[in-house]
Design an enzyme around this catalytic site. Structure first.
Site, PDB file in Angstrom:
ATOM      1  N   GLY A  77      45.507  34.433  94.428  1.00 52.41           N
ATOM      2  CA  GLY A  77      45.400  33.257  95.270  1.00 52.41           C
ATOM      3  C   GLY A  77      45.167  32.030  94.410  1.00 52.41           C
ATOM      4  O   GLY A  77      44.601  32.140  93.316  1.00 52.41           O
ATOM      5  N   GLN A  82      42.735  23.491  92.642  1.00 56.44           N
ATOM      6  CA  GLN A  82      42.683  24.121  91.316  1.00 56.44           C
ATOM      7  C   GLN A  82      43.761  23.587  90.374  1.00 56.44           C
ATOM      8  O   GLN A  82      43.734  23.883  89.180  1.00 56.44           O
ATOM      9  CB  GLN A  82      42.821  25.643  91.431  1.00 56.44           C
ATOM     10  CG  GLN A  82      41.594  26.303  92.073  1.00 56.44           C
ATOM     11  CD  GLN A  82      41.792  27.805  92.193  1.00 56.44           C
ATOM     12  OE1 GLN A  82      42.443  28.267  93.121  1.00 56.44           O
ATOM     13  NE2 GLN A  82      41.249  28.549  91.244  1.00 56.44           N
ATOM     14  N   CYS A 121      37.566  34.390  89.818  1.00 62.08           N
ATOM     15  CA  CYS A 121      38.252  33.150  90.180  1.00 62.08           C
ATOM     16  C   CYS A 121      39.011  32.645  88.957  1.00 62.08           C
ATOM     17  O   CYS A 121      38.477  32.674  87.855  1.00 62.08           O
ATOM     18  CB  CYS A 121      37.220  32.119  90.628  1.00 62.08           C
ATOM     19  SG  CYS A 121      37.937  30.509  91.031  1.00 62.08           S
ATOM     20  N   LEU A 122      40.235  32.182  89.161  1.00 65.50           N
ATOM     21  CA  LEU A 122      41.052  31.700  88.042  1.00 65.50           C
ATOM     22  C   LEU A 122      40.445  30.456  87.393  1.00 65.50           C
ATOM     23  O   LEU A 122      40.769  30.126  86.264  1.00 65.50           O
ATOM     24  CB  LEU A 122      42.479  31.392  88.521  1.00 65.50           C
ATOM     25  CG  LEU A 122      43.300  32.597  88.989  1.00 65.50           C
ATOM     26  CD1 LEU A 122      44.643  32.140  89.537  1.00 65.50           C
ATOM     27  CD2 LEU A 122      43.504  33.615  87.866  1.00 65.50           C
ATOM     28  N   HIS A 163      38.088  32.918 100.166  1.00 67.80           N
ATOM     29  CA  HIS A 163      37.861  32.371  98.822  1.00 67.80           C
ATOM     30  C   HIS A 163      38.672  31.077  98.635  1.00 67.80           C
ATOM     31  O   HIS A 163      38.143  30.058  98.173  1.00 67.80           O
ATOM     32  CB  HIS A 163      38.271  33.437  97.795  1.00 67.80           C
ATOM     33  CG  HIS A 163      38.167  32.997  96.358  1.00 67.80           C
ATOM     34  ND1 HIS A 163      37.328  33.607  95.458  1.00 67.80           N
ATOM     35  CD2 HIS A 163      38.830  32.026  95.664  1.00 67.80           C
ATOM     36  CE1 HIS A 163      37.465  33.013  94.273  1.00 67.80           C
ATOM     37  NE2 HIS A 163      38.374  32.058  94.367  1.00 67.80           N
ATOM     38  N   GLU A 164      39.953  31.117  99.020  1.00 62.28           N
ATOM     39  CA  GLU A 164      40.825  29.948  98.832  1.00 62.28           C
ATOM     40  C   GLU A 164      40.434  28.805  99.767  1.00 62.28           C
ATOM     41  O   GLU A 164      40.475  27.639  99.373  1.00 62.28           O
ATOM     42  CB  GLU A 164      42.301  30.326  99.023  1.00 62.28           C
ATOM     43  CG  GLU A 164      42.819  31.420  98.091  1.00 62.28           C
ATOM     44  CD  GLU A 164      42.495  31.196  96.614  1.00 62.28           C
ATOM     45  OE1 GLU A 164      42.418  30.032  96.183  1.00 62.28           O
ATOM     46  OE2 GLU A 164      42.303  32.203  95.901  1.00 62.28           O
ATOM     47  N   HIS A 167      37.753  26.769  98.302  1.00 58.23           N
ATOM     48  CA  HIS A 167      38.212  25.820  97.276  1.00 58.23           C
ATOM     49  C   HIS A 167      38.593  24.477  97.896  1.00 58.23           C
ATOM     50  O   HIS A 167      38.408  23.436  97.267  1.00 58.23           O
ATOM     51  CB  HIS A 167      39.452  26.374  96.547  1.00 58.23           C
ATOM     52  CG  HIS A 167      39.111  27.251  95.366  1.00 58.23           C
ATOM     53  ND1 HIS A 167      38.353  26.809  94.306  1.00 58.23           N
ATOM     54  CD2 HIS A 167      39.443  28.528  95.081  1.00 58.23           C
ATOM     55  CE1 HIS A 167      38.241  27.783  93.407  1.00 58.23           C
ATOM     56  NE2 HIS A 167      38.885  28.844  93.860  1.00 58.23           N
TER      57      HIS A 167
END
Ligand SMILES: [Zn+2]
Length: 196
Positions: A77, A82, A121-122, A163-164, A167
């Site tokens: 995701g 991000q 998380c990226l 999660h997304e 963000h």
């Protein structure tokens, strides 16, 4: 969101050299992708994104770019914040069904039942912390063409979209975990944040 799964086994045999080269190339692409994704300490990760109003070529291109970055970073995701774009959209791919994008997502339903599991998380490399999430969620929003979408998601997919969604409101997994894990995560992240 980062993927915890092990790399897929190849079904057919490779010459060892070719296999090693393939892995090295994938790793190089992953690092390049991560370098284009905002990392902890970047203010964009803490800002609230605004609704998308125009479903134009720019939006399509953004979705394509984010999808490629998610794949190359080997994530499941990626939210627009991000990549430094403060618009309410994210791409995700929790299973084999292929990547999907949702624009202006809102939670229509959320299960009372929750589950605790580790998340990465990226934008927070090297961090994995337990986060409690609703096991089932219904999201409403638009696809990149501006058509209405309604997604009923459970288990892993439900976790990924929550999660997304976070963000888009500047919320990170370290805000959702317990004090002990937050402290540990910050110790991992701090040296990097200072170096930036
Ligand atoms: Zn994330």
């Amino acid at each position: 969101m980062a993927d915890d799964a092990q790399p897929h086994e190849h079904e057919h045999e490779h010459v060892p050299d070719a296999d090693a080269r393939e892995k090295a190339e994938a790793e190089a692409r992953r690092r390049l992708a991560l370098a284009q994704i905002r990392q902890y300490g970047d203010p964009a990760l803490r800002l609230i994104a605004h609704d998308v109003e125009e479903f134009d070529d720019d939006l399509q291109q953004l979705v394509e770019r984010m999808t490629v970055l998610m794949h190359e970073a080997q994530g499941v995701g990626l939210a627009a914040t991000q990549v430094g774009v403060l618009r309410r959209l994210f791409v995700f791919e929790p299973d084999e069904d292929g990547p999907r994008a949702i624009v202006n997502p809102v939670v229509a339903e959320r299960s009372e039942e929750t589950e605790l599991d580790d998340e990465g998380c990226l934008s927070l490399q090297g961090v994995k912390v337990p986060v409690e999430r609703a096991t089932r969620i219904v999201l409403e929003g638009k696809d990149p063409d501006g058509e209405d979408v309604r997604l009923e998601l459970d288990e892993y997919a439900s976790r990924v979209v929550q999660h997304e969604l976070d963000h888009l409101d500047g919320v990170l997994i370290i805000d959702r975990t317990d004090d002990e894990h937050r402290k540990e995560a910050l110790a991992t992240l701090r040296p990097r944040a200072v170096l930036r």
